[in-house]
Design an enzyme around this catalytic site. Structure first.
Site, PDB file in Angstrom:
ATOM      1  N   CYS B  52      -6.487 -10.244  -0.947  1.00  0.00           N
ATOM      2  CA  CYS B  52      -5.216  -9.583  -0.620  1.00  0.00           C
ATOM      3  C   CYS B  52      -4.280  -9.620  -1.822  1.00  0.00           C
ATOM      4  O   CYS B  52      -3.988 -10.688  -2.350  1.00  0.00           O
ATOM      5  CB  CYS B  52      -4.576 -10.279   0.582  1.00  0.00           C
ATOM      6  SG  CYS B  52      -2.868  -9.772   0.856  1.00  0.00           S
ATOM      7  N   CYS B  55      -1.005 -11.930  -1.009  1.00  0.00           N
ATOM      8  CA  CYS B  55      -1.027 -13.372  -0.733  1.00  0.00           C
ATOM      9  C   CYS B  55      -0.533 -14.159  -1.965  1.00  0.00           C
ATOM     10  O   CYS B  55      -0.675 -13.703  -3.106  1.00  0.00           O
ATOM     11  CB  CYS B  55      -2.445 -13.815  -0.362  1.00  0.00           C
ATOM     12  SG  CYS B  55      -2.849 -13.565   1.395  1.00  0.00           S
ATOM     13  N   HIS B 116      -0.996 -14.644   5.563  1.00  0.00           N
ATOM     14  CA  HIS B 116      -1.569 -13.299   5.625  1.00  0.00           C
ATOM     15  C   HIS B 116      -1.617 -12.745   7.052  1.00  0.00           C
ATOM     16  O   HIS B 116      -1.579 -11.526   7.259  1.00  0.00           O
ATOM     17  CB  HIS B 116      -2.991 -13.393   5.057  1.00  0.00           C
ATOM     18  CG  HIS B 116      -3.712 -12.090   4.932  1.00  0.00           C
ATOM     19  ND1 HIS B 116      -3.365 -11.131   4.002  1.00  0.00           N
ATOM     20  CD2 HIS B 116      -4.782 -11.582   5.611  1.00  0.00           C
ATOM     21  CE1 HIS B 116      -4.184 -10.102   4.111  1.00  0.00           C
ATOM     22  NE2 HIS B 116      -5.051 -10.337   5.077  1.00  0.00           N
ATOM     23  N   ASN B 163       6.268  -0.480   7.271  1.00  0.00           N
ATOM     24  CA  ASN B 163       5.193   0.177   7.999  1.00  0.00           C
ATOM     25  C   ASN B 163       4.274  -0.921   8.494  1.00  0.00           C
ATOM     26  O   ASN B 163       3.738  -1.683   7.699  1.00  0.00           O
ATOM     27  CB  ASN B 163       4.383   1.106   7.091  1.00  0.00           C
ATOM     28  CG  ASN B 163       5.177   2.300   6.631  1.00  0.00           C
ATOM     29  OD1 ASN B 163       5.997   2.825   7.376  1.00  0.00           O
ATOM     30  ND2 ASN B 163       4.957   2.734   5.401  1.00  0.00           N
ATOM     31  N   SER B 171      -1.175  -0.077   4.325  1.00  0.00           N
ATOM     32  CA  SER B 171      -2.429  -0.212   3.593  1.00  0.00           C
ATOM     33  C   SER B 171      -2.851  -1.665   3.438  1.00  0.00           C
ATOM     34  O   SER B 171      -3.873  -1.950   2.830  1.00  0.00           O
ATOM     35  CB  SER B 171      -2.321   0.489   2.234  1.00  0.00           C
ATOM     36  OG  SER B 171      -1.168   0.085   1.552  1.00  0.00           O
ATOM     37  N   HIS B 174      -1.038  -7.898   5.373  1.00  0.00           N
ATOM     38  CA  HIS B 174      -0.134  -9.000   5.015  1.00  0.00           C
ATOM     39  C   HIS B 174       1.300  -8.593   5.366  1.00  0.00           C
ATOM     40  O   HIS B 174       1.724  -7.494   5.027  1.00  0.00           O
ATOM     41  CB  HIS B 174      -0.262  -9.306   3.513  1.00  0.00           C
ATOM     42  CG  HIS B 174       0.385 -10.596   3.147  1.00  0.00           C
ATOM     43  ND1 HIS B 174      -0.327 -11.728   2.795  1.00  0.00           N
ATOM     44  CD2 HIS B 174       1.684 -10.969   3.125  1.00  0.00           C
ATOM     45  CE1 HIS B 174       0.507 -12.723   2.564  1.00  0.00           C
ATOM     46  NE2 HIS B 174       1.733 -12.277   2.752  1.00  0.00           N
ATOM     47  N   HIS B 176       4.712  -7.461   5.221  1.00  0.00           N
ATOM     48  CA  HIS B 176       5.544  -7.018   4.101  1.00  0.00           C
ATOM     49  C   HIS B 176       6.275  -5.734   4.458  1.00  0.00           C
ATOM     50  O   HIS B 176       5.881  -5.018   5.370  1.00  0.00           O
ATOM     51  CB  HIS B 176       4.694  -6.782   2.843  1.00  0.00           C
ATOM     52  CG  HIS B 176       3.861  -5.521   2.901  1.00  0.00           C
ATOM     53  ND1 HIS B 176       2.718  -5.416   3.675  1.00  0.00           N
ATOM     54  CD2 HIS B 176       4.008  -4.311   2.297  1.00  0.00           C
ATOM     55  CE1 HIS B 176       2.187  -4.200   3.534  1.00  0.00           C
ATOM     56  NE2 HIS B 176       2.958  -3.505   2.711  1.00  0.00           N
ATOM     57  N   GLN B 178       9.012  -2.575   2.444  1.00  0.00           N
ATOM     58  CA  GLN B 178       9.283  -1.936   1.166  1.00  0.00           C
ATOM     59  C   GLN B 178      10.773  -1.636   1.042  1.00  0.00           C
ATOM     60  O   GLN B 178      11.488  -1.540   2.035  1.00  0.00           O
ATOM     61  CB  GLN B 178       8.497  -0.635   1.040  1.00  0.00           C
ATOM     62  CG  GLN B 178       6.995  -0.810   1.198  1.00  0.00           C
ATOM     63  CD  GLN B 178       6.216   0.435   0.778  1.00  0.00           C
ATOM     64  OE1 GLN B 178       6.508   1.053  -0.237  1.00  0.00           O
ATOM     65  NE2 GLN B 178       5.221   0.804   1.568  1.00  0.00           N
TER      66      GLN B 178
HETATM   67  O1  LIG Z   1       3.245   2.399   0.122  1.00  0.00           O
HETATM   68  P1  LIG Z   1       2.014   2.290   0.962  1.00  0.00           P
HETATM   69  O2  LIG Z   1       2.084   1.169   1.965  1.00  0.00           O
HETATM   70  O3  LIG Z   1       0.743   2.256   0.130  1.00  0.00           O
HETATM   71  O4  LIG Z   1       1.950   3.663   1.780  1.00  0.00           O
HETATM   72  C1  LIG Z   1       2.514   3.891   3.031  1.00  0.00           C
HETATM   73  O5  LIG Z   1       3.930   3.928   2.997  1.00  0.00           O
HETATM   74  C2  LIG Z   1       4.520   4.985   2.231  1.00  0.00           C
HETATM   75  C3  LIG Z   1       6.012   4.940   2.454  1.00  0.00           C
HETATM   76  O6  LIG Z   1       6.372   5.115   3.794  1.00  0.00           O
HETATM   77  C4  LIG Z   1       3.957   6.357   2.601  1.00  0.00           C
HETATM   78  O7  LIG Z   1       4.406   7.310   1.662  1.00  0.00           O
HETATM   79  C5  LIG Z   1       2.429   6.349   2.604  1.00  0.00           C
HETATM   80  O8  LIG Z   1       1.951   7.591   3.066  1.00  0.00           O
HETATM   81  C6  LIG Z   1       1.946   5.208   3.504  1.00  0.00           C
HETATM   82  O9  LIG Z   1       0.534   5.166   3.538  1.00  0.00           O
END
Ligand SMILES: O=P(O)(O)O[C@H]1O[C@H](CO)[C@@H](O)[C@H](O)[C@H]1O
Ligand SMILES: O=P(O)(O)O[C@H]1O[C@H](CO)[C@@H](O)[C@H](O)[C@H]1O
Lengths: 385, 385
Positions: B52, B55, B116, B163, B171, B174, B176, B178
């Protein structure tokens, strides 16, 4: 500072149809992916499935039985999101922040073909052809677009669409689309119509250097989408044009959001709806529709999921309904919204930032168009035989 | 005709934050489902995964190495959608229908916890608690909201979001979130801010029968969301309230789109951003955030996927940026957009009609709220032990 290069630098593009923006991050396709995998093509399906509620002669969930159809077949959706019954009165709103109104309509399902295991993309390649197998779908759409408002005078809008593939929420692989009709013009087409109206009423858009040879509409006004189609066809190298025939063109719009989003529209003259198309135009539409779907399937050699649908005049000419006066501004077009990004199994998610901030894409419209343009027009499944 | 009953008849509801509508079809949840199945909870993950890239101590894709962190941990996104470098000039637009502008910004990743296999929902239940494990996340958000614009004067907006779950494009499991920062205010928050501004500037909204006891903002004006929170808390039976504490409330908004969509917001006073929250308010926020996530997980006894994010003042007080004048109208809130509809494996797809027509939902906000309200506040995974 480096000079701005839209093929390399993050930027926003403006969508004139919706008057909103999309963030474009051309450098972002390299990031690693440990996320969801779509299923891709499963095992080959049978041509007839006795459990399928859309196959000819089968019984449906609520008891109806399908005709033994051999072309297209229409029935009213057993689980319609809208109902034709009138209800009385608006909700007495208890506060200006709580507002609702009843919605009325009818929803139909249109089976495209009796065979369970075909798609519009496959109907382009022998032993099928657009003329024999897609034109009947266009004819059925036209018939329903005309008849639903006529038989249901309260209807103000007809939305024709197809969800294809489980990644796009399609609940049955049998080739079919839906037709939802409503007593109002929904948000998305209403926004487009209002922007098309504003464009047509702004006399500056009829100036020769903006028109650049595009035809005017029936009232002698500039048409946003007709001007746009011409512009694309006359841009050196036609970087966003994917396919064209004598009447229609498919482009990846400059402001596309989905990775391989396309728009299919007539470019020779202003056409507000299916009602206004000649026989020749209907055939050209069927052909380009099939070619567009086939090219998509050939990008990754898989049945490419998408939602696809028609925006046009809300209801036929002369039909009295909500927002009918916007109808003359409509220029017929089909949106294809396909979600795959990198492969048959990795899609673009419009989540997080896209939901809370604004739509974002990872490759440019021009890069996507080049990829679709390079695809074959013989369906990959027909080639492997 | 039957009298209009919003719990039984299809209807549209109006969203005052975005000034748009959602079609609500309360009768539609019975339709059969042969479509996509989400994965649901997979096998139990390890607390540490040496593959990961989030981690503690591990190496990332582009070569950086994570700290041996034991609380939260921030780093700049290795595949950022926005870059801090300035580029020169706008694209010389060749036509009014083709418009783009460069976009600048910085994107960060915030690891919520070193382990994780945890989620915000799980951090609410012993041996964890909101105070020990979610408050540090709120503190990190606040710190980043303040520092990013200060260190990057070109930044006009900070978007904090998470997300969760592969169904929402996450993706990496873990825990997290943004933080994307940009040199402009993106579409969605800008639309909300403009609608909040219009509401505040309309003196009729400060009338006692509209306010119904809700506090005014710092300038003595009515606040759309503060009025709304009060209205919900004072509606007999509080049909859309899911949870509340001394400072915050979670509701299924009257105009919710996603099946179990919720909004979490302060109701005692107008608070424009994380900057303005007292220590006590920050703790109350951490607690209600955790409780809201935990209740969602308990609906179907699965890790409920969602996108979640903060809308607030675009950048801290006094920071000069695009649309900064809209900041005083902001009332801090968190949107939760969770996609599941019927079970851990069947989601709502916003496709076809939703993309081409308008958003549509299959159960009412009141039905969803009752379901979430009935859930336990002890996490299902802690109970089964
Ligand atoms: O940034 P990550 O986790 O790779 O990607 C995810 O979040 C992003 C922001 O919402 C999106 O644009 C991506 O389509 C989604 O897969
Ligand atoms: O009508 P279906 O195919 O059962 O359902 C599908 O299409 C509908 C119209 O786009 C959507 O509302 C549903 O979420 C989707 O699963």
């Amino acid at each position: 500072a480096a000079p701005f290069d839209p093929s390399a630098h993050p930027h926003r593009r403006w969508n004139p149809l919706t008057n909103s923006h999309v963030l474009c991050s051309p450098h972002r396709t390299q990031r690693p992916w440990q996320g969801a995998q779509e299923k891709g093509d499963g095992p080959q399906l049978p041509a007839f499935d006795d459990k399928c509620y859309l196959c000819p002669g089968n019984e449906r969930a609520t008891g109806g039985r399908n005709d033994q159809y051999d072309g297209t077949f229409v029935f009213e959706n057993d689980y319609a999101a809208l109902k034709p019954e009138a209800v009385e009165g608006d909700e007495a709103s208890s506060h200006p922040l709580l507002r609702s109104t009843p919605a009325r309509g009818r929803c139909y399902v249109l089976c495209f073909h009796p065979k369970h295991n075909l798609t519009i993309a496959q109907l382009t390649t022998a032993p099928y052809s657009a003329r024999s197998s897609i034109l009947p779908i266009v004819h059925a759409w036209r018939r329903l677009y005309l008849s639903i408002p006529q038989e249901n005078p309260f209807v103000s809008y007809v939305q024709i669409f197809e969800n294809k593939g489980s990644a796009m929420g399609c609940s049955n692989p049998h080739p079919h689309g839906q037709i939802w009709s409503l007593d109002y013009v929904p948000e998305e087409p209403r926004t487009e119509l209002l922007n098309m109206q504003a464009y047509a009423l702004d006399a500056r858009n009829a100036a020769p250097d903006v028109l650049r040879g595009a035809p005017l509409d029936e009232q002698g006004r500039a048409s946003l989408l007709l001007t746009y189609a011409h512009l694309e066809l006359n841009t050196p190298g036609t970087p966003r044009v994917v396919a064209q025939n004598a009447h229609f063109v498919t482009v990846v719009p400059y402001w596309a959001l989905w990775p391989f989003e396309t728009m299919l529209l007539p470019y020779k003259r202003h056409i507000s709806s299916l009602e206004d198309m000649t026989d020749e135009e209907q055939l050209a539409l069927a052909e380009l529709l099939g070619e567009t779907a086939c090219r998509l399937d050939n990008i990754f050699g898989c049945s490419f999921p998408y939602s696809m649908g028609i925006h046009q005049r809300p209801a036929p000419r002369g039909h009295k309904g909500a927002d009918a006066e916007l109808g003359d501004f409509a220029h017929f077009h089909i949106h294809f919204y396909p979600p795959l990004l990198r492969s048959a199994t990795v899609r673009k998610f419009l989540v997080g930032f896209e939901m809370l901030g604004e739509p974002q894409r990872d490759l440019t419209a021009e890069q996507a168009a080049a990829r679709i343009r390079d695809c074959d027009t013989t369906h990959y499944l027909a080639k492997s035989n």
